[in-house]
Write a protein that holds these residues in place. Structure first.
Motif, mmCIF file in Angstrom:
data_model
loop_
_atom_site.group_PDB
_atom_site.id
_atom_site.type_symbol
_atom_site.label_atom_id
_atom_site.label_comp_id
_atom_site.label_asym_id
_atom_site.label_seq_id
_atom_site.Cartn_x
_atom_site.Cartn_y
_atom_site.Cartn_z
ATOM 1 N N VAL A 126 35.960 40.082 34.038
ATOM 2 C CA VAL A 126 37.281 40.113 34.663
ATOM 3 C C VAL A 126 38.297 39.322 33.837
ATOM 4 O O VAL A 126 39.435 39.764 33.632
ATOM 5 C CB VAL A 126 37.202 39.574 36.104
ATOM 6 C CG1 VAL A 126 38.603 39.405 36.693
ATOM 7 C CG2 VAL A 126 36.388 40.519 36.974
ATOM 8 N N VAL A 127 37.897 38.162 33.340
ATOM 9 C CA VAL A 127 38.811 37.359 32.522
ATOM 10 C C VAL A 127 39.171 38.088 31.239
ATOM 11 O O VAL A 127 40.351 38.147 30.846
ATOM 12 C CB VAL A 127 38.179 35.983 32.211
ATOM 13 C CG1 VAL A 127 38.980 35.241 31.147
ATOM 14 C CG2 VAL A 127 38.082 35.143 33.473
ATOM 15 N N VAL A 128 38.200 38.680 30.573
ATOM 16 C CA VAL A 128 38.472 39.439 29.349
ATOM 17 C C VAL A 128 39.366 40.635 29.657
ATOM 18 O O VAL A 128 40.280 40.953 28.885
ATOM 19 C CB VAL A 128 37.149 39.893 28.696
ATOM 20 C CG1 VAL A 128 37.415 40.901 27.586
ATOM 21 C CG2 VAL A 128 36.399 38.696 28.136
ATOM 22 N N ALA A 129 39.130 41.298 30.794
ATOM 23 C CA ALA A 129 39.941 42.469 31.153
ATOM 24 C C ALA A 129 41.402 42.091 31.323
ATOM 25 O O ALA A 129 42.298 42.781 30.811
ATOM 26 C CB ALA A 129 39.397 43.099 32.436
ATOM 27 N N PHE A 130 41.685 41.004 32.030
ATOM 28 C CA PHE A 130 43.082 40.590 32.213
ATOM 29 C C PHE A 130 43.702 40.151 30.887
ATOM 30 O O PHE A 130 44.901 40.377 30.652
ATOM 31 C CB PHE A 130 43.171 39.466 33.246
ATOM 32 C CG PHE A 130 43.214 39.952 34.665
ATOM 33 C CD1 PHE A 130 44.356 40.556 35.169
ATOM 34 C CD2 PHE A 130 42.120 39.812 35.500
ATOM 35 C CE1 PHE A 130 44.408 41.018 36.480
ATOM 36 C CE2 PHE A 130 42.159 40.266 36.813
ATOM 37 C CZ PHE A 130 43.298 40.873 37.295
ATOM 38 N N ASN A 131 42.926 39.546 30.020
ATOM 39 C CA ASN A 131 43.458 39.179 28.701
ATOM 40 C C ASN A 131 43.779 40.408 27.871
ATOM 41 O O ASN A 131 44.778 40.442 27.141
ATOM 42 C CB ASN A 131 42.457 38.291 27.962
ATOM 43 C CG ASN A 131 42.472 36.853 28.455
ATOM 44 O OD1 ASN A 131 43.515 36.347 28.845
ATOM 45 N ND2 ASN A 131 41.328 36.203 28.449
ATOM 46 N N LEU A 132 42.930 41.444 27.954
ATOM 47 C CA LEU A 132 43.208 42.691 27.239
ATOM 48 C C LEU A 132 44.480 43.346 27.755
ATOM 49 O O LEU A 132 45.298 43.850 26.979
ATOM 50 C CB LEU A 132 42.024 43.654 27.390
ATOM 51 C CG LEU A 132 40.718 43.268 26.680
ATOM 52 C CD1 LEU A 132 39.613 44.276 27.008
ATOM 53 C CD2 LEU A 132 40.922 43.174 25.174
ATOM 54 N N ILE A 133 44.654 43.330 29.076
ATOM 55 C CA ILE A 133 45.875 43.895 29.658
ATOM 56 C C ILE A 133 47.094 43.102 29.202
ATOM 57 O O ILE A 133 48.147 43.676 28.866
ATOM 58 C CB ILE A 133 45.773 43.914 31.196
ATOM 59 C CG1 ILE A 133 44.667 44.872 31.638
ATOM 60 C CG2 ILE A 133 47.102 44.320 31.823
ATOM 61 C CD1 ILE A 133 44.365 44.815 33.127
ATOM 62 N N TRP B 211 16.755 35.017 36.994
ATOM 63 C CA TRP B 211 17.916 35.451 36.213
ATOM 64 C C TRP B 211 19.007 36.063 37.081
ATOM 65 O O TRP B 211 20.195 36.012 36.737
ATOM 66 C CB TRP B 211 17.490 36.450 35.146
ATOM 67 C CG TRP B 211 16.812 37.675 35.711
ATOM 68 C CD1 TRP B 211 15.485 37.879 35.867
ATOM 69 C CD2 TRP B 211 17.470 38.860 36.198
ATOM 70 N NE1 TRP B 211 15.238 39.113 36.438
ATOM 71 C CE2 TRP B 211 16.449 39.734 36.634
ATOM 72 C CE3 TRP B 211 18.802 39.256 36.299
ATOM 73 C CZ2 TRP B 211 16.719 40.990 37.176
ATOM 74 C CZ3 TRP B 211 19.086 40.508 36.840
ATOM 75 C CH2 TRP B 211 18.051 41.353 37.265
ATOM 76 N N TRP B 212 18.626 36.680 38.201
ATOM 77 C CA TRP B 212 19.612 37.354 39.054
ATOM 78 C C TRP B 212 20.549 36.372 39.753
ATOM 79 O O TRP B 212 21.558 36.777 40.319
ATOM 80 C CB TRP B 212 18.899 38.222 40.079
ATOM 81 C CG TRP B 212 17.947 37.490 40.991
ATOM 82 C CD1 TRP B 212 18.225 36.914 42.186
ATOM 83 C CD2 TRP B 212 16.558 37.265 40.760
ATOM 84 N NE1 TRP B 212 17.098 36.326 42.721
ATOM 85 C CE2 TRP B 212 16.054 36.538 41.870
ATOM 86 C CE3 TRP B 212 15.673 37.603 39.726
ATOM 87 C CZ2 TRP B 212 14.724 36.140 41.966
ATOM 88 C CZ3 TRP B 212 14.355 37.209 39.834
ATOM 89 C CH2 TRP B 212 13.879 36.483 40.940
ATOM 90 N N LEU B 213 20.224 35.077 39.717
ATOM 91 C CA LEU B 213 21.112 34.078 40.288
ATOM 92 C C LEU B 213 22.158 33.589 39.299
ATOM 93 O O LEU B 213 23.122 32.931 39.696
ATOM 94 C CB LEU B 213 20.303 32.870 40.791
ATOM 95 C CG LEU B 213 19.263 33.133 41.874
ATOM 96 C CD1 LEU B 213 18.558 31.829 42.254
ATOM 97 C CD2 LEU B 213 19.885 33.779 43.091
ATOM 98 N N ILE B 214 21.979 33.905 38.024
ATOM 99 C CA ILE B 214 22.852 33.368 36.978
ATOM 100 C C ILE B 214 23.682 34.461 36.305
ATOM 101 O O ILE B 214 24.914 34.366 36.230
ATOM 102 C CB ILE B 214 22.023 32.609 35.918
ATOM 103 C CG1 ILE B 214 21.221 31.490 36.577
ATOM 104 C CG2 ILE B 214 22.918 32.053 34.822
ATOM 105 C CD1 ILE B 214 20.253 30.811 35.646
ATOM 106 N N PRO C 50 26.893 36.702 38.420
ATOM 107 C CA PRO C 50 28.203 36.042 38.579
ATOM 108 C C PRO C 50 28.825 35.622 37.252
ATOM 109 O O PRO C 50 30.044 35.712 37.077
ATOM 110 C CB PRO C 50 27.891 34.821 39.456
ATOM 111 C CG PRO C 50 26.437 34.574 39.283
ATOM 112 C CD PRO C 50 25.828 35.907 39.068
ATOM 113 N N GLY C 51 27.991 35.170 36.308
ATOM 114 C CA GLY C 51 28.530 34.798 35.000
ATOM 115 C C GLY C 51 29.140 35.987 34.285
ATOM 116 O O GLY C 51 30.230 35.898 33.710
ATOM 117 N N LEU C 52 28.453 37.127 34.335
ATOM 118 C CA LEU C 52 28.966 38.335 33.691
ATOM 119 C C LEU C 52 30.228 38.824 34.379
ATOM 120 O O LEU C 52 31.169 39.291 33.717
ATOM 121 C CB LEU C 52 27.893 39.421 33.710
ATOM 122 C CG LEU C 52 28.189 40.709 32.948
ATOM 123 C CD1 LEU C 52 28.394 40.417 31.466
ATOM 124 C CD2 LEU C 52 27.064 41.727 33.146
ATOM 125 N N ALA C 53 30.294 38.712 35.703
ATOM 126 C CA ALA C 53 31.487 39.141 36.433
ATOM 127 C C ALA C 53 32.702 38.311 36.017
ATOM 128 O O ALA C 53 33.794 38.857 35.793
ATOM 129 C CB ALA C 53 31.248 39.020 37.939
#
Length: 294
Positions: free
Chosen positions: A272-279, A259-262, A265-268
């Protein structure tokens, strides 16, 4: 009547900047978005100074090790420390995303401002170029451009910027068609000012709200595009890394329990994408005069 002290001054009205900042900070999701971006920037650029790992030499004897005290997020299929890899991949993803968005937004803003200000035949020709490029599927164009040359950070920035400027160009062109009829733009022409002065000093600054909001969404889109290209095998070759490439490699071990391979990076990518959309959403509300708190 009570005398007013000589040194007293009336309370100043809040400036436009302070109203904008107050409106932005009143949005809790905007604060969360900024916090997430700051956290990931610190994680990717300051983290390697604290958590030292070797991201150059392959150690097959340590491949796919589970998280432990020696490797907090385990190791990947070739023995790289996964947490250190996540930091290194984040640097590439953020740099490509922000640089491509900045380059595409700057070029698109200038293109749209010139087209809208000039109008007529010039506007028709310039916007037909935009329409023609928009008619080409962006994924096909990206795959074609990324496949004819060895991918590097600079090349990915140029390739993504090549399609990122089309949206800002259309948005700013619409703003410029309205702004060019304003009195201050007409005054520039009457005083002998050239078209470049009108575009750069009056039209572009007055479209800055639209530009800034769109730029935040462009960053999120660029990060997703980098991830998609890397997932399809057209990312930056090793030993460089990015989150999309890490996710692509991890998918091969979906059914092995690594699981640590998936998930990291998927969560990151998602955060980040959601954070920029919120901004971006918060900036749009703050620039919208009708939504500002009076």
């Amino acid at each position: 009547m009570t005398a007013v002290p000589a040194d007293s001054t009336p309370a100043q009205e809040p400036t436009t900047r302070s109203r904008f900042l107050a409106s932005f900070l009143e949005n809790p999701l905007a604060v969360v978005g900024v916090g997430i971006v700051v956290l990931f920037v610190a994680f990717c650029y300051l983290g390697p100074l604290v958590y030292h790992t070797d991201q150059t030499h392959i150690e097959l004897s340590e491949s796919t090790l589970a998280p432990s005290a020696a490797h907090l997020l385990g190791t990947n299929e070739v023995g790289y420390d996964q947490l250190g890899r996540l930091m290194l991949g984040g640097q590439s993803s953020l740099e490509v995303g922000i640089a491509a968005a900045a380059l595409g937004t700057a070029f698109g803003t200038l293109w749209g401002a010139i087209a809208g200000y000039a109008g007529g035949f010039v506007d028709a020709i310039m916007m037909r170029v935009v329409d023609a490029l928009l008619a080409v599927p962006s994924l096909f164009l990206l795959l074609f451009l990324a496949s004819i040359a060895r991918p590097t950070v600079g090349l990915l920035v140029l390739v993504i910027a090549l399609i990122s400027w089309l949206g800002p160009a259309r948005l700013v062109r619409g703003q410029a068609l309205t702004l060019r009829t304003r009195d201050y733009v007409a005054a520039v022409r009457l005083m002998g000012g050239g078209p470049w002065r009108a575009v750069l000093r009056h039209i572009t600054p007055n479209a800055i709200g639209t530009v800034v909001v769109n730029a935040t969404f462009q960053v999120a889109d660029a990060i997703l595009i980098v991830a998609a290209l890397s997932f399809l095998g057209l990312g930056i070759p090793p030993p460089a890394a990015n989150w999309g490439d890490m996710l692509s490699n991890g998918i091969n071990y979906t059914y092995d329990g690594y699981w640590w391979l998936i998930y990291p990076p998927g969560l990151a990518i998602v955060l980040v994408v959601v954070a920029f959309n919120l901004i971006g959403d918060a900036l749009r509300d703050s620039f919208e005069v009708r939504l500002r708190k009076r």
